[in-house]
Design a protein around this motif. Structure first.
Motif, PDB file in Angstrom:
ATOM      1  N   HIS A 146       8.433  -2.614  -0.389  1.00  0.00           N
ATOM      2  CA  HIS A 146       9.042  -3.222   0.797  1.00  0.00           C
ATOM      3  C   HIS A 146       9.563  -2.161   1.769  1.00  0.00           C
ATOM      4  CE1 HIS A 146       9.414  -7.699  -0.143  1.00  0.00           C
ATOM      5  NE2 HIS A 146       8.551  -7.183  -0.994  1.00  0.00           N
ATOM      6  N   GLN A 147      10.070  -1.066   1.245  1.00  0.00           N
ATOM      7  CA  GLN A 147      10.501   0.015   2.132  1.00  0.00           C
ATOM      8  C   GLN A 147       9.312   0.588   2.890  1.00  0.00           C
ATOM      9  OE1 GLN A 147      12.613   2.635  -0.546  1.00  0.00           O
ATOM     10  NE2 GLN A 147      14.589   1.731  -0.016  1.00  0.00           N
ATOM     11  N   TRP A 148       8.194   0.776   2.196  1.00  0.00           N
ATOM     12  CA  TRP A 148       6.998   1.291   2.864  1.00  0.00           C
ATOM     13  C   TRP A 148       6.555   0.329   3.970  1.00  0.00           C
ATOM     14  CZ3 TRP A 148       2.190   0.221   4.447  1.00  0.00           C
ATOM     15  CH2 TRP A 148       1.383   1.291   4.815  1.00  0.00           C
ATOM     16  N   LEU A 149       6.554  -0.956   3.672  1.00  0.00           N
ATOM     17  CA  LEU A 149       6.133  -1.953   4.668  1.00  0.00           C
ATOM     18  C   LEU A 149       7.045  -1.940   5.894  1.00  0.00           C
ATOM     19  CD1 LEU A 149       5.206  -4.937   2.341  1.00  0.00           C
ATOM     20  CD2 LEU A 149       3.639  -3.622   3.793  1.00  0.00           C
ATOM     21  N   GLN A 150       8.343  -1.819   5.673  1.00  0.00           N
ATOM     22  CA  GLN A 150       9.278  -1.786   6.799  1.00  0.00           C
ATOM     23  C   GLN A 150       9.097  -0.519   7.627  1.00  0.00           C
ATOM     24  OE1 GLN A 150      11.582  -3.927   8.243  1.00  0.00           O
ATOM     25  NE2 GLN A 150      10.370  -5.327   6.999  1.00  0.00           N
ATOM     26  N   GLU A 151       8.985   0.611   6.961  1.00  0.00           N
ATOM     27  CA  GLU A 151       8.880   1.890   7.666  1.00  0.00           C
ATOM     28  C   GLU A 151       7.572   2.029   8.438  1.00  0.00           C
ATOM     29  OE1 GLU A 151       9.465   4.846   4.633  1.00  0.00           O
ATOM     30  OE2 GLU A 151      11.539   4.204   4.285  1.00  0.00           O
ATOM     31  N   ASN A 152       6.491   1.488   7.907  1.00  0.00           N
ATOM     32  CA  ASN A 152       5.179   1.695   8.518  1.00  0.00           C
ATOM     33  C   ASN A 152       4.680   0.524   9.356  1.00  0.00           C
ATOM     34  OD1 ASN A 152       4.033   4.392   7.362  1.00  0.00           O
ATOM     35  ND2 ASN A 152       5.087   3.369   5.679  1.00  0.00           N
ATOM     36  N   LEU A 153       5.078  -0.699   8.994  1.00  0.00           N
ATOM     37  CA  LEU A 153       4.533  -1.873   9.675  1.00  0.00           C
ATOM     38  C   LEU A 153       5.600  -2.819  10.217  1.00  0.00           C
ATOM     39  CD1 LEU A 153       1.763  -2.706   7.050  1.00  0.00           C
ATOM     40  CD2 LEU A 153       1.436  -1.611   9.263  1.00  0.00           C
ATOM     41  N   ASN A 154       6.857  -2.543   9.917  1.00  0.00           N
ATOM     42  CA  ASN A 154       7.936  -3.463  10.279  1.00  0.00           C
ATOM     43  C   ASN A 154       7.596  -4.879   9.805  1.00  0.00           C
ATOM     44  OD1 ASN A 154      10.417  -4.193  11.361  1.00  0.00           O
ATOM     45  ND2 ASN A 154       9.516  -4.732  13.329  1.00  0.00           N
ATOM     46  N   VAL A 187       1.087 -10.020   0.612  1.00  0.00           N
ATOM     47  CA  VAL A 187       1.848 -10.882  -0.290  1.00  0.00           C
ATOM     48  C   VAL A 187       2.590 -10.041  -1.323  1.00  0.00           C
ATOM     49  CG1 VAL A 187       0.422 -12.935   0.035  1.00  0.00           C
ATOM     50  CG2 VAL A 187      -0.223 -11.266  -1.685  1.00  0.00           C
ATOM     51  N   THR A 188       3.731 -10.498  -1.700  1.00  0.00           N
ATOM     52  CA  THR A 188       4.668  -9.863  -2.624  1.00  0.00           C
ATOM     53  C   THR A 188       5.179  -8.542  -2.059  1.00  0.00           C
ATOM     54  OG1 THR A 188       3.512 -10.887  -4.477  1.00  0.00           O
ATOM     55  CG2 THR A 188       5.182  -9.244  -5.005  1.00  0.00           C
ATOM     56  N   GLY A 189       4.288  -7.627  -1.750  1.00  0.00           N
ATOM     57  CA  GLY A 189       4.687  -6.373  -1.132  1.00  0.00           C
ATOM     58  C   GLY A 189       5.205  -5.340  -2.106  1.00  0.00           C
ATOM     59  N   GLY A 190       4.956  -5.541  -3.387  1.00  0.00           N
ATOM     60  CA  GLY A 190       5.369  -4.542  -4.364  1.00  0.00           C
ATOM     61  C   GLY A 190       4.462  -3.329  -4.326  1.00  0.00           C
ATOM     62  N   TRP A 191       4.971  -2.221  -4.813  1.00  0.00           N
ATOM     63  CA  TRP A 191       4.147  -1.017  -4.881  1.00  0.00           C
ATOM     64  C   TRP A 191       2.934  -1.287  -5.758  1.00  0.00           C
ATOM     65  CZ3 TRP A 191       3.866   2.619  -1.605  1.00  0.00           C
ATOM     66  CH2 TRP A 191       3.234   3.824  -1.910  1.00  0.00           C
ATOM     67  N   TRP A 215      -3.588  -9.108   1.094  1.00  0.00           N
ATOM     68  CA  TRP A 215      -3.469  -7.845   0.371  1.00  0.00           C
ATOM     69  C   TRP A 215      -2.186  -7.892  -0.441  1.00  0.00           C
ATOM     70  CZ3 TRP A 215      -6.757  -3.524   1.856  1.00  0.00           C
ATOM     71  CH2 TRP A 215      -6.601  -2.417   1.021  1.00  0.00           C
ATOM     72  N   ALA A 216      -2.221  -7.322  -1.649  1.00  0.00           N
ATOM     73  CA  ALA A 216      -1.040  -7.407  -2.505  1.00  0.00           C
ATOM     74  C   ALA A 216      -0.393  -6.051  -2.804  1.00  0.00           C
ATOM     75  CB  ALA A 216      -1.383  -8.117  -3.812  1.00  0.00           C
ATOM     76  N   GLU A 217      -1.122  -5.100  -3.327  1.00  0.00           N
ATOM     77  CA  GLU A 217      -0.508  -3.870  -3.828  1.00  0.00           C
ATOM     78  C   GLU A 217      -0.405  -2.802  -2.743  1.00  0.00           C
ATOM     79  OE1 GLU A 217      -1.434  -3.742  -8.469  1.00  0.00           O
ATOM     80  OE2 GLU A 217      -3.198  -3.439  -7.220  1.00  0.00           O
ATOM     81  N   ILE A 218       0.807  -2.390  -2.468  1.00  0.00           N
ATOM     82  CA  ILE A 218       1.055  -1.450  -1.388  1.00  0.00           C
ATOM     83  C   ILE A 218       0.622  -0.032  -1.755  1.00  0.00           C
ATOM     84  CG2 ILE A 218       2.836  -0.504   0.153  1.00  0.00           C
ATOM     85  CD1 ILE A 218       2.004  -3.539   0.474  1.00  0.00           C
ATOM     86  N   SER A 219       0.600   0.312  -3.023  1.00  0.00           N
ATOM     87  CA  SER A 219       0.165   1.661  -3.408  1.00  0.00           C
ATOM     88  C   SER A 219      -1.255   1.930  -2.909  1.00  0.00           C
ATOM     89  CB  SER A 219       0.247   1.848  -4.923  1.00  0.00           C
ATOM     90  OG  SER A 219      -0.540   0.886  -5.593  1.00  0.00           O
ATOM     91  N   TYR A 220      -2.148   0.971  -3.054  1.00  0.00           N
ATOM     92  CA  TYR A 220      -3.523   1.140  -2.570  1.00  0.00           C
ATOM     93  C   TYR A 220      -3.594   1.023  -1.050  1.00  0.00           C
ATOM     94  CZ  TYR A 220      -4.863   0.751  -7.434  1.00  0.00           C
ATOM     95  OH  TYR A 220      -4.980   0.955  -8.774  1.00  0.00           O
ATOM     96  N   PHE A 221      -2.836   0.093  -0.504  1.00  0.00           N
ATOM     97  CA  PHE A 221      -2.816  -0.086   0.944  1.00  0.00           C
ATOM     98  C   PHE A 221      -2.351   1.196   1.633  1.00  0.00           C
ATOM     99  CE2 PHE A 221      -1.166  -1.459   5.022  1.00  0.00           C
ATOM    100  CZ  PHE A 221      -2.081  -2.419   5.432  1.00  0.00           C
ATOM    101  N   SER A 222      -1.333   1.837   1.075  1.00  0.00           N
ATOM    102  CA  SER A 222      -0.790   3.056   1.694  1.00  0.00           C
ATOM    103  C   SER A 222      -1.810   4.190   1.691  1.00  0.00           C
ATOM    104  CB  SER A 222       0.495   3.491   0.994  1.00  0.00           C
ATOM    105  OG  SER A 222       0.231   3.979  -0.303  1.00  0.00           O
ATOM    106  N   MET A 223      -2.617   4.284   0.630  1.00  0.00           N
ATOM    107  CA  MET A 223      -3.658   5.329   0.599  1.00  0.00           C
ATOM    108  C   MET A 223      -4.703   5.073   1.683  1.00  0.00           C
ATOM    109  SD  MET A 223      -4.232   6.224  -3.423  1.00  0.00           S
ATOM    110  CE  MET A 223      -4.280   4.558  -4.068  1.00  0.00           C
ATOM    111  N   TRP A 224      -5.083   3.814   1.850  1.00  0.00           N
ATOM    112  CA  TRP A 224      -6.040   3.444   2.893  1.00  0.00           C
ATOM    113  C   TRP A 224      -5.432   3.707   4.266  1.00  0.00           C
ATOM    114  CZ3 TRP A 224      -5.738  -1.119   6.108  1.00  0.00           C
ATOM    115  CH2 TRP A 224      -6.884  -1.350   6.866  1.00  0.00           C
ATOM    116  N   TRP A 225      -4.179   3.307   4.444  1.00  0.00           N
ATOM    117  CA  TRP A 225      -3.459   3.476   5.711  1.00  0.00           C
ATOM    118  C   TRP A 225      -3.414   4.948   6.127  1.00  0.00           C
ATOM    119  CZ3 TRP A 225      -1.313   0.434   9.419  1.00  0.00           C
ATOM    120  CH2 TRP A 225      -0.337   0.990  10.242  1.00  0.00           C
ATOM    121  N   ASP A 226      -3.161   5.822   5.178  1.00  0.00           N
ATOM    122  CA  ASP A 226      -3.049   7.255   5.472  1.00  0.00           C
ATOM    123  C   ASP A 226      -4.347   7.840   6.022  1.00  0.00           C
ATOM    124  OD1 ASP A 226      -0.410   7.272   4.695  1.00  0.00           O
ATOM    125  OD2 ASP A 226      -0.827   8.054   2.685  1.00  0.00           O
ATOM    126  N   GLU A 227      -5.464   7.202   5.743  1.00  0.00           N
ATOM    127  CA  GLU A 227      -6.765   7.687   6.215  1.00  0.00           C
ATOM    128  C   GLU A 227      -7.149   7.119   7.584  1.00  0.00           C
ATOM    129  OE1 GLU A 227      -8.591   9.972   4.505  1.00  0.00           O
ATOM    130  OE2 GLU A 227      -6.916  10.042   3.088  1.00  0.00           O
TER     131      GLU A 227
END
Length: 146
Positions: free
Chosen positions: A73-81, A48-52, A15-27
């Motif tokens: 990267h902040q989202w990844l650290q806060e939510n998934l470490n 991969v990359t971990g950019g928004w 998975w690359a883009e965190i903006s989409y991942f975060s929307m899925w995660w929230d559900e």
């Protein structure tokens, strides 16, 4: 992903883009969030990359690149470490000298690039140099490119 990956440990997903991942995660329910974390620990899921977003690599200003990488990267650290180790550059509209230098600075170790002129890719394949170290003239360290 959550139903099929656990069935076979050989299965992998990137998975690359965190903006989409975060929307899925929230559900997700809490139980499914734990499944995601387990897949990350088992190296079946790699972020991969971990950019928004997956930024344009040729024309973006470095400040914009850093901003969206920081947000992801902040989202990844806060939510998934979790901290990505590799960069996935599957659909940029060109490459710049800035992108690999910034990725190296944030700790990424590997970089996959896709859009390379066919003649360059052919020459690299013939000389068995498709995997190489990208070195900036102003940076002493390198990043591995595949």
């Amino acid at each position: 992903m959550l139903s099929k990956l656990p069935e076979d440990p050989r299965r992998k997903f990137i998975w690359a883009e965190i903006s989409y991942f975060s929307m899925w995660w929230d559900e997700l329910e809490e139980e499914d969030k734990e499944k995601v974390k387990r897949l990350l620990r088992n190296n079946q899921l790699e972020i991969v990359t971990g950019g928004w977003v997956m930024n344009d690599e040729a024309n973006s200003h470095w400040v914009s690149i850093v901003h969206q990488l920081t947000e992801g990267h902040q989202w990844l650290q806060e939510n998934l470490n979790y901290t990505p180790l590799s960069h996935w550059s599957i659909d940029p509209f060109g490459l710049s000298l800035t992108q690999p230098a910034l990725l190296k600075e944030i700790g990424l170790q590997n970089m996959l690039i896709q859009r390379v002129h066919y003649s360059v890719k052919k020459q690299l394949a013939l000389t068995k140099q498709l995997e190489f170290r990208w070195r900036q003239l102003w940076v002493s360290e390198t990043i591995t490119v595949v």
